[in-house]
Design a protein around this motif. Sequence first.
Motif, PDB file in Angstrom:
ATOM      1  N   ALA A  28       0.837  -1.212   0.000  1.00  0.00           N
ATOM      2  CA  ALA A  28       0.000   0.000   0.000  1.00  0.00           C
ATOM      3  C   ALA A  28       0.866   1.254   0.000  1.00  0.00           C
ATOM      4  O   ALA A  28       1.894   1.325   0.670  1.00  0.00           O
ATOM      5  CB  ALA A  28      -0.927  -0.004   1.210  1.00  0.00           C
ATOM      6  N   LEU A  29       0.435   2.258  -0.775  1.00  0.00           N
ATOM      7  CA  LEU A  29       1.181   3.522  -0.876  1.00  0.00           C
ATOM      8  C   LEU A  29       1.003   4.392   0.365  1.00  0.00           C
ATOM      9  O   LEU A  29       1.924   5.073   0.789  1.00  0.00           O
ATOM     10  CB  LEU A  29       0.718   4.303  -2.117  1.00  0.00           C
ATOM     11  N   ASN A  30      -0.218   4.419   0.896  1.00  0.00           N
ATOM     12  CA  ASN A  30      -0.552   5.191   2.100  1.00  0.00           C
ATOM     13  C   ASN A  30      -0.270   6.688   1.980  1.00  0.00           C
ATOM     14  O   ASN A  30       0.243   7.306   2.898  1.00  0.00           O
ATOM     15  CB  ASN A  30       0.142   4.599   3.338  1.00  0.00           C
ATOM     16  N   TYR A  31      -0.638   7.290   0.836  1.00  0.00           N
ATOM     17  CA  TYR A  31      -0.587   8.745   0.683  1.00  0.00           C
ATOM     18  C   TYR A  31      -1.920   9.299   1.179  1.00  0.00           C
ATOM     19  O   TYR A  31      -2.975   8.856   0.736  1.00  0.00           O
ATOM     20  CB  TYR A  31      -0.451   9.174  -0.777  1.00  0.00           C
ATOM     21  N   GLU A  32      -1.880  10.294   2.057  1.00  0.00           N
ATOM     22  CA  GLU A  32      -3.120  10.907   2.530  1.00  0.00           C
ATOM     23  C   GLU A  32      -3.560  12.016   1.581  1.00  0.00           C
ATOM     24  O   GLU A  32      -2.783  12.917   1.266  1.00  0.00           O
ATOM     25  CB  GLU A  32      -2.928  11.474   3.938  1.00  0.00           C
ATOM     26  N   VAL A  33      -4.813  11.943   1.137  1.00  0.00           N
ATOM     27  CA  VAL A  33      -5.365  12.980   0.263  1.00  0.00           C
ATOM     28  C   VAL A  33      -5.718  14.185   1.133  1.00  0.00           C
ATOM     29  O   VAL A  33      -6.390  14.045   2.156  1.00  0.00           O
ATOM     30  CB  VAL A  33      -6.616  12.474  -0.495  1.00  0.00           C
ATOM     31  N   GLU A  34      -5.234  15.349   0.713  1.00  0.00           N
ATOM     32  CA  GLU A  34      -5.523  16.581   1.452  1.00  0.00           C
ATOM     33  C   GLU A  34      -6.995  16.960   1.306  1.00  0.00           C
ATOM     34  O   GLU A  34      -7.598  16.692   0.261  1.00  0.00           O
ATOM     35  CB  GLU A  34      -4.665  17.727   0.910  1.00  0.00           C
ATOM     36  N   PRO A  35      -7.564  17.589   2.322  1.00  0.00           N
ATOM     37  CA  PRO A  35      -8.966  18.030   2.207  1.00  0.00           C
ATOM     38  C   PRO A  35      -9.147  18.942   0.997  1.00  0.00           C
ATOM     39  O   PRO A  35      -8.269  19.753   0.673  1.00  0.00           O
ATOM     40  CB  PRO A  35      -9.204  18.802   3.507  1.00  0.00           C
ATOM     41  N   PHE A  36     -10.275  18.774   0.314  1.00  0.00           N
ATOM     42  CA  PHE A  36     -10.585  19.622  -0.843  1.00  0.00           C
ATOM     43  C   PHE A  36     -12.087  19.780  -0.952  1.00  0.00           C
ATOM     44  O   PHE A  36     -12.858  18.960  -0.455  1.00  0.00           O
ATOM     45  CB  PHE A  36     -10.016  19.014  -2.138  1.00  0.00           C
ATOM     46  N   THR A  37     -12.489  20.862  -1.596  1.00  0.00           N
ATOM     47  CA  THR A  37     -13.874  21.067  -2.011  1.00  0.00           C
ATOM     48  C   THR A  37     -13.803  21.693  -3.393  1.00  0.00           C
ATOM     49  O   THR A  37     -13.351  22.833  -3.550  1.00  0.00           O
ATOM     50  CB  THR A  37     -14.646  21.989  -1.051  1.00  0.00           C
TER      51      THR A  37
END
Length: 191
Positions: A28-37
Amino acid sequence: MKKGLSVIAFFMLIFLTACGGGGKIEGALNYEVEPFTFTNQNGDSVSLEDLKGKVWIADFIFTNCETVCPPMTAHMTKLQQEAEEAGVDVEFVSFSVDPEVDTPEKLKEFARNYDLSFDNWHFLTGYDQETIEEFAVSSFKAIVQKPKNNDQVIHGTKFYVIDQNGVVVKDFNGVENTPYEEIINVVKALQ
């Protein structure tokens, strides 16, 4: 003896909690996606928070693309169809890498060239060029760069599988030899 078992149980709990959804996926890469709208093809807001609790597949495209985006969108369309046939619940998200050109209307027009469903697919825009360039690198470790005096944007061509917590667990080739079955199996493993 009881105290020793309690300590072991405590550390196992911490270890298992730290693994999250990606812990089920080998490598698993385990990159956290930053909050976005951002804004989708219907003019509606779509945020990371809206996708929480769902497994989703993302890519980066733009409507004036003369090379990789048409095959990527065709492969993502096939993936959407195969997921539906397999009864797999998954969302699809395509981030525009040319947001100043790609209005919601233009994204919708682009998408209509494919036999896809908007029911679980968001084509996103509504940000500036700098935002998508920074977001791609920080969340997906992907390059996005729009050269001056050129309408073709440089961008990554991967399909990313993101778990229910907004963590990128795997990426796959989105241009050629896209492994549909393998991608669907990763999505199933996360559910």
